[in-house]
Motif scaffolding. Structure first.
Motif, PDB file in Angstrom:
ATOM      1  N   MET A 154     -10.330  22.461   1.789  1.00 35.48           N
ATOM      2  CA  MET A 154     -10.993  23.555   2.514  1.00 35.48           C
ATOM      3  C   MET A 154      -9.967  24.536   3.091  1.00 35.48           C
ATOM      4  N   ILE A 155      -8.921  23.999   3.686  1.00 34.57           N
ATOM      5  CA  ILE A 155      -7.906  24.854   4.300  1.00 34.57           C
ATOM      6  C   ILE A 155      -7.238  25.721   3.236  1.00 34.57           C
ATOM      7  N   ARG A 156      -6.929  25.119   2.084  1.00 34.58           N
ATOM      8  CA  ARG A 156      -6.265  25.874   1.017  1.00 34.58           C
ATOM      9  C   ARG A 156      -7.141  27.002   0.478  1.00 34.58           C
ATOM     10  N   GLN A 192      -9.102  28.851   2.253  1.00 34.92           N
ATOM     11  CA  GLN A 192      -9.293  29.909   3.237  1.00 34.92           C
ATOM     12  C   GLN A 192      -8.290  31.034   3.002  1.00 34.92           C
ATOM     13  N   PRO A 193      -8.753  32.292   3.061  1.00 34.38           N
ATOM     14  CA  PRO A 193      -7.838  33.424   2.786  1.00 34.38           C
ATOM     15  C   PRO A 193      -6.684  33.514   3.775  1.00 34.38           C
ATOM     16  N   GLY A 208      -5.680  30.755   5.640  1.00 38.54           N
ATOM     17  CA  GLY A 208      -5.351  29.384   6.015  1.00 38.54           C
ATOM     18  C   GLY A 208      -3.848  29.157   6.026  1.00 38.54           C
ATOM     19  N   LYS A 226     -18.617  21.135   6.017  1.00 42.73           N
ATOM     20  CA  LYS A 226     -17.533  22.107   5.883  1.00 42.73           C
ATOM     21  C   LYS A 226     -17.484  23.077   7.046  1.00 42.73           C
ATOM     22  N   LEU A 229     -14.262  23.377   9.535  1.00 46.39           N
ATOM     23  CA  LEU A 229     -13.477  24.607   9.604  1.00 46.39           C
ATOM     24  C   LEU A 229     -13.493  25.201  11.001  1.00 46.39           C
ATOM     25  N   LEU A 273     -10.862  27.864  11.769  1.00 47.02           N
ATOM     26  CA  LEU A 273     -10.895  28.668  10.562  1.00 47.02           C
ATOM     27  C   LEU A 273     -12.320  29.074  10.241  1.00 47.02           C
ATOM     28  N   GLY A 274     -12.511  30.254   9.723  1.00 43.25           N
ATOM     29  CA  GLY A 274     -13.850  30.718   9.369  1.00 43.25           C
ATOM     30  C   GLY A 274     -14.311  30.101   8.071  1.00 43.25           C
ATOM     31  N   ALA A 275     -15.622  29.949   7.914  1.00 40.94           N
ATOM     32  CA  ALA A 275     -16.166  29.408   6.671  1.00 40.94           C
ATOM     33  C   ALA A 275     -15.922  30.385   5.534  1.00 40.94           C
ATOM     34  N   ALA A 276     -15.660  29.807   4.369  1.00 36.27           N
ATOM     35  CA  ALA A 276     -15.388  30.663   3.202  1.00 36.27           C
ATOM     36  C   ALA A 276     -16.669  31.315   2.727  1.00 36.27           C
TER      37      ALA A 276
END
Length: 400
Positions: A43-45, A47-48, A50, A388, A392, A397-400
């Motif tokens: 998930m982290i990877r 993210q734009p 991240g 997810k 996040l 981190l924001g959701a993709a």
């Protein structure tokens, strides 16, 4: 966790966000944690914006969860790659790299002979199984120097391992930071902490499943005490993470208070497998949910205060997110029980512990075999991606 601990943790003001990761115990079942963490890394990877840095500053582990925590700490300097390394470690794991049991063919045909043979093992080493293979595996795969490097370099702030003293009954948390001497240990009724460099012996002590794995001696208070699985007498699993400065705590358990019914449709006296499985589940059944609920309840109370009052309070809420299996691990183990080493199957079979479906519950703690491990990892990944948005948000981190 005591109210005092929660409030003390909320009064701390770290100079940066501190995310804690708490990994509970459960033998081979803790491969589930690998799946959850692999999912989080993916998930982290995606993210734009991240980061590739390691996302947790405080690691706390119990039993086999302690092995996962220590492994991650030893690779934390590599950032998200630490989760890939942990998965690769579990992918090639086999029972013979964790324990061994010598049981001749004839043991499988008699409960009496099985009992005699297992009793002989228990008397000679204090447990049924020989865990020297695990000692060798940990020495090969967990770098103590890597843990020190991660602490010194700031990849993580602290690593803590829990274990239970057979000698005194006290539940201990052994903590390691870059500057152990600067930290003050805490003490509560029935549980204590100590700051010291961690060793493979600490990991063996924390993961010493009662009756199955032998106790491990450690030095505390200037004397030698014998320790077993950290899941025993664990009344406050979140406390170490909070004491070590975590403002957010992600906890991954493998317990299931309501296990799927694996017995026969007709009610009756439980077999030895059912009793053994229930006893093992009781060892690993922790007070996680109560700890989580108390911490979340206090956080909600603080957030419901009028803004002008909350603004002048020095206390900050501690956020807790708990992830546990959404499917029965007992049921999952049922289809994989045949993968146990032949010697173990013979011994348990001769003892009557594998004659009904409930024996799968016992087997699930010992099934360090790729097929079962991969099934657990896959379940962990599915559960992670199903949550997810929550995960996040926890990581900021924001959701993709």
């Amino acid at each position: 966790m005591s109210l005092e601990t929660i409030i003390h943790g909320g009064l701390t003001s770290p100079d940066r966000p501190v995310n804690g990761l708490v990994l509970m115990g459960g033998g081979a079942r803790t491969a589930y944690q690998v799946g959850v963490l692999s999912g989080i890394a993916s998930m982290i990877r995606l993210q734009p914006f991240g980061t590739t840095g390691f996302p947790f500053q405080v690691l706390v582990g119990t039993s086999a969860g302690a092995l996962n925590a220590a492994f991650l700490a030893s690779h934390a300097s590599r950032g998200l790659a630490a989760f890939d390394e942990l998965r690769q470690f579990w992918d090639v794991l086999h029972c013979d790299r964790v324990y061994r049991l010598e049981a001749p063919m004839w043991v499988g045909f008699s409960r009496l002979l099985a009992a005699v043979k297992l009793w002989g093992h228990a008397r000679s080493r204090g447990a049924v199984l020989d865990t020297m293979p695990l000692v060798d595996t940990l020495h090969q795969r967990i770098s103590l120097a890597g843990i020190d490097e991660a602490l010194e370099g700031g990849a993580i702030d602290a690593l803590a391992i829990t274990a239970s003293s057979y000698t005194t009954g006290v539940h201990w948390t052994f903590c390691h930071t870059a500057r152990d001497s600067r930290h003050k240990a805490w003490q509560r009724p029935g549980r204590r902490a100590e700051f010291q460099p961690l060793t493979i012996e600490h990991l063996m002590a924390s993961s010493a499943i009662p009756f199955l794995f032998p106790a491990t001696p450690l030095w505390v208070d200037g004397r030698r005490e014998y320790f077993g699985d950290g899941s025993m007498r664990q009344v406050s699993p979140l406390s170490p993470a909070v004491h070590l400065g975590s403002r957010k705590v992600l906890v991954i358990g493998v317990g299931q208070p309501e296990r799927a019914g694996l017995g026969s449709a007709v009610a009756g006296a439980p077999g030895l497998g059912g009793i053994a499985g229930h006893a093992m589940a009781s060892v690993f059944h922790d007070t996680l949910q109560a700890d989580v609920e108390q911490t979340q309840r206090l956080a909600r109370t603080l957030r419901e205060l009028p803004r002008e009052i909350a603004a002048v309070l020095p206390y900050h809420a501690i956020d807790v997110l708990a992830v546990q299996p959404t499917e029965s691990l007992d049921s999952l183990a049922r289809s994989h029980a045949k993968l146990l080493p032949p010697t173990v199957r013979r011994a348990l079979g001769g003892f009557g512990a594998m004659r009904d479906a409930s024996g799968a519950a016992l087997a699930s703690y010992l099934l360090f075999e790729p097929e079962f491990v991969q099934a657990l990892v896959a379940l962990g990944e599915r559960d992670a991606f199903a949550r997810k948005a929550e995960l996040l948000a926890f990581l900021g981190l924001g959701a993709a």
